[in-house]
Design a protein around this motif. Structure first.
Motif, PDB file in Angstrom:
ATOM      1  N   TYR A  35       0.818  -1.163   0.069  1.00 19.35           N
ATOM      2  CA  TYR A  35      -0.266  -0.040  -0.312  1.00 19.35           C
ATOM      3  C   TYR A  35       0.702   0.783  -0.040  1.00 19.35           C
ATOM      4  N   GLY A  36      -0.187   2.714  -0.352  1.00 18.95           N
ATOM      5  CA  GLY A  36       0.921   3.543  -0.480  1.00 18.95           C
ATOM      6  C   GLY A  36       2.226   3.557  -1.015  1.00 18.95           C
ATOM      7  N   CYS A  37       2.616   2.920  -2.458  1.00 25.08           N
ATOM      8  CA  CYS A  37       3.370   3.070  -2.852  1.00 25.08           C
ATOM      9  C   CYS A  37       3.086   2.914  -4.452  1.00 25.08           C
ATOM     10  N   ASN A  38       2.616   4.348  -5.115  1.00 23.44           N
ATOM     11  CA  ASN A  38       2.224   4.525  -6.166  1.00 23.44           C
ATOM     12  C   ASN A  38       3.163   4.806  -7.511  1.00 23.44           C
ATOM     13  N   LEU A  39       4.527   4.491  -6.697  1.00 24.37           N
ATOM     14  CA  LEU A  39       6.134   4.407  -8.495  1.00 24.37           C
ATOM     15  C   LEU A  39       5.869   3.025  -8.802  1.00 24.37           C
ATOM     16  N   PRO A  40       5.919   2.746  -9.937  1.00 28.98           N
ATOM     17  CA  PRO A  40       5.573   1.925 -11.213  1.00 28.98           C
ATOM     18  C   PRO A  40       7.759   1.347 -10.179  1.00 28.98           C
ATOM     19  N   ILE A  41       8.167   1.892 -10.473  1.00 29.71           N
ATOM     20  CA  ILE A  41      10.042   1.746  -9.732  1.00 29.71           C
ATOM     21  C   ILE A  41       9.944   2.161  -8.600  1.00 29.71           C
ATOM     22  N   ARG A  42      10.235   0.481  -8.075  1.00 35.49           N
ATOM     23  CA  ARG A  42      10.561   0.961  -6.701  1.00 35.49           C
ATOM     24  C   ARG A  42      11.789   0.449  -6.110  1.00 35.49           C
ATOM     25  N   PRO A  43      12.002   2.100  -5.341  1.00 33.24           N
ATOM     26  CA  PRO A  43      14.055   1.016  -5.647  1.00 33.24           C
ATOM     27  C   PRO A  43      14.375   1.034  -4.550  1.00 33.24           C
ATOM     28  N   GLN A  44      15.821   0.050  -4.533  1.00 33.01           N
ATOM     29  CA  GLN A  44      16.745   0.080  -3.682  1.00 33.01           C
ATOM     30  C   GLN A  44      17.806   0.443  -3.325  1.00 33.01           C
ATOM     31  N   PHE A  45      18.441   1.135  -2.270  1.00 34.17           N
ATOM     32  CA  PHE A  45      20.013   1.737  -2.482  1.00 34.17           C
ATOM     33  C   PHE A  45      20.334   1.001  -1.561  1.00 34.17           C
ATOM     34  N   THR A  46      22.158   1.130  -1.685  1.00 30.98           N
ATOM     35  CA  THR A  46      23.284   0.011  -1.176  1.00 30.98           C
ATOM     36  C   THR A  46      23.962   0.871  -1.470  1.00 30.98           C
ATOM     37  N   ILE A  47      24.688   1.294  -0.016  1.00 29.76           N
ATOM     38  CA  ILE A  47      26.026   2.230   0.590  1.00 29.76           C
ATOM     39  C   ILE A  47      27.417   1.996   0.768  1.00 29.76           C
ATOM     40  N   PHE A  48      28.107   0.924   0.846  1.00 26.69           N
ATOM     41  CA  PHE A  48      29.239   0.637   0.983  1.00 26.69           C
ATOM     42  C   PHE A  48      30.331   1.835   0.952  1.00 26.69           C
ATOM     43  N   ILE A  64      33.685 -11.008  -5.364  1.00 30.08           N
ATOM     44  CA  ILE A  64      32.770 -11.937  -4.448  1.00 30.08           C
ATOM     45  C   ILE A  64      31.852 -11.463  -3.933  1.00 30.08           C
ATOM     46  N   ALA A  65      30.656 -11.200  -3.458  1.00 28.11           N
ATOM     47  CA  ALA A  65      29.405 -10.594  -3.273  1.00 28.11           C
ATOM     48  C   ALA A  65      28.624 -11.365  -1.829  1.00 28.11           C
ATOM     49  N   LYS A  66      28.483 -11.198  -0.979  1.00 22.61           N
ATOM     50  CA  LYS A  66      27.109 -11.448   0.208  1.00 22.61           C
ATOM     51  C   LYS A  66      26.684 -10.839   0.698  1.00 22.61           C
ATOM     52  N   ASP A  67      25.014 -11.570   1.213  1.00 21.67           N
ATOM     53  CA  ASP A  67      24.506 -10.153   2.334  1.00 21.67           C
ATOM     54  C   ASP A  67      24.052 -11.369   2.823  1.00 21.67           C
ATOM     55  N   PHE A  68      23.749  -9.957   3.656  1.00 15.57           N
ATOM     56  CA  PHE A  68      23.155 -10.772   4.805  1.00 15.57           C
ATOM     57  C   PHE A  68      22.359 -10.008   5.743  1.00 15.57           C
ATOM     58  N   GLY A  69      21.203 -10.406   4.642  1.00 14.90           N
ATOM     59  CA  GLY A  69      19.559  -9.615   5.107  1.00 14.90           C
ATOM     60  C   GLY A  69      20.119  -7.547   4.877  1.00 14.90           C
ATOM     61  N   ARG A  70      20.380  -6.716   5.815  1.00 14.72           N
ATOM     62  CA  ARG A  70      20.062  -5.530   4.900  1.00 14.72           C
ATOM     63  C   ARG A  70      22.397  -5.644   4.963  1.00 14.72           C
ATOM     64  N   ILE A  71      22.163  -6.078   5.507  1.00 16.12           N
ATOM     65  CA  ILE A  71      23.741  -6.322   5.462  1.00 16.12           C
ATOM     66  C   ILE A  71      24.496  -6.242   4.371  1.00 16.12           C
ATOM     67  N   ALA A  72      25.181  -5.898   3.549  1.00 15.53           N
ATOM     68  CA  ALA A  72      25.430  -5.876   1.527  1.00 15.53           C
ATOM     69  C   ALA A  72      27.674  -6.409   2.552  1.00 15.53           C
ATOM     70  N   TYR A 130      24.927  -1.415   3.868  1.00 13.90           N
ATOM     71  CA  TYR A 130      23.424  -1.007   4.547  1.00 13.90           C
ATOM     72  C   TYR A 130      23.184  -1.151   3.119  1.00 13.90           C
ATOM     73  N   LYS A 131      21.228  -1.733   3.131  1.00  9.14           N
ATOM     74  CA  LYS A 131      21.268  -1.846   2.086  1.00  9.14           C
ATOM     75  C   LYS A 131      19.309  -0.624   2.687  1.00  9.14           C
ATOM     76  N   PHE A 132      19.305   0.271   2.404  1.00  9.68           N
ATOM     77  CA  PHE A 132      18.022   0.902   1.971  1.00  9.68           C
ATOM     78  C   PHE A 132      16.591   0.734   0.923  1.00  9.68           C
ATOM     79  N   TYR A 133      15.744   0.786   1.550  1.00  9.39           N
ATOM     80  CA  TYR A 133      14.087   0.329   0.421  1.00  9.39           C
ATOM     81  C   TYR A 133      13.221   1.661   0.831  1.00  9.39           C
ATOM     82  N   TYR A 134      12.317   1.705  -0.844  1.00  5.94           N
ATOM     83  CA  TYR A 134      11.262   1.820  -0.674  1.00  5.94           C
ATOM     84  C   TYR A 134      10.488   1.405  -0.286  1.00  5.94           C
TER      85      TYR A 134
END
Length: 285
Positions: A94-107, A253-261, A281-285
């Motif tokens: 709910y509450g998200c009308n964007l057709p594109i829903r982003p995720q950001f990861t800042i390292f 080589i990459a490995k994610d642990f939940g929100r930790i990348a 760390y991952k951020f979601y919309y």
């Protein structure tokens, strides 16, 4: 945002009951903790654990389960005791009308060999208006020694632009700029195709153009890739580009642990090489 309910149902008959197991994840493969799995018309329910997994023993042989999570539309799934069901169900938020829903990861990057300070920004989303399985990824990387040396890379990937029964095709384009000890300053343009099978193995093929001083070099690029984001959050890739007298090696080589990348990168071109370690760390919309 959407979450995906990836269910592997195993029908175990015992006095008219069956055991249903499954996993709830989001589009990036991160498990959803605390989603409710309810047998409709009863007070029989369970919740997903830290890994997004659940197990529910039903009270009736043929029943309906309801999957719900705060901020998302609930969905009902009919369970047939006579067969094993397997599928991917999407729950619309709910509450998200964007057709594109982003995720950001800042390292935060640490360069072991030459450029110890760096930042890596990764952005990707699902392009629902184009194709449900297609997504775009953009990446910016900058590392420096806080003096004249630096490494900069900008890239964009369009994943799974074409899918067939046993493989999919993706496209990757990038721009790189290196300044190493004021003597090596190449600019590199790259276009690659990634052909991946259903078991997550892929072959990389493409080409690169390097401009060095007043000279240009063309190089074929080949490589291998493997990723299993859905269950393990693990991926790896390696490419080799054959410039005239300058072979470029790139490995990750990459490995994610939940929100930790996390990741480890290795890059070598002529006299410049770098081993980088990243924590993000991952951020979601």
């Amino acid at each position: 945002m959407k979450i995906i309910f990836l269910a592997l149902f195993f029908s175990g008959i015992s006095f008219g009951q069956q055991i249903i197991t499954g996993k709830v994840i989001d589009l990036t493969g991160e498990p959803i903790l605390g989603a409710t799995v309810l047998e409709k018309g009863t007070d029989n329910y369970t919740e997903t654990n830290f890994d997004g997994e659940f197990s529910l023993t039903t009270k009736r042989p043929n029943t309906t389960i309801v999957i719900s999570y705060a901020g998302y539309e609930a969905i009902e799934i009919n369970v047939d005791i006579k067969k094993t069901n397997q599928g991917v169900i999407k729950l619309q938020g709910y509450g998200c009308n964007l057709p594109i829903r982003p995720q950001f990861t800042i390292f935060s990057d640490y360069g072991v060999l030459n450029n110890p300070y760096g930042i890596n920004l990764d952005f990707w989303n699902n392009l629902n208006q184009l194709k449900n399985t297609t997504r775009i990824n953009a990446n910016l990387t900058y590392q420096t020694n806080l003096d004249s040396d630096y490494y900069f890379r900008a890239s964009a990937q369009l994943y799974e632009i074409q899918s067939y029964s046993n493989f999919s095709m993706s496209i990757d384009g990038s721009f790189e700029k290196i300044n190493f000890q004021e003597s090596f300053k190449p600019t590199i343009y790259s276009v690659k195709g990634i052909f991946k099978t259903t078991d997550n193995l892929g072959v990389i093929a493409g080409g690169k153009l390097m401009r060095l001083n007043t000279t240009s070099f063309l190089a074929p690029t080949i490589g291998l890739t493997y990723d299993e984001y859905l269950w393990t959050g693990f991926s790896t890739s390696t490419t080799v580009s054959f410039f005239n007298g300058n072979t470029q090696y790139v490995g990750r080589i990459a490995k994610d642990f939940g929100r930790i990348a996390t990741f480890i990168n290795y890059y070598k071109l002529h006299q410049f090489d770098e081993l980088s370690i990243g924590l993000g760390y991952k951020f979601y919309y």
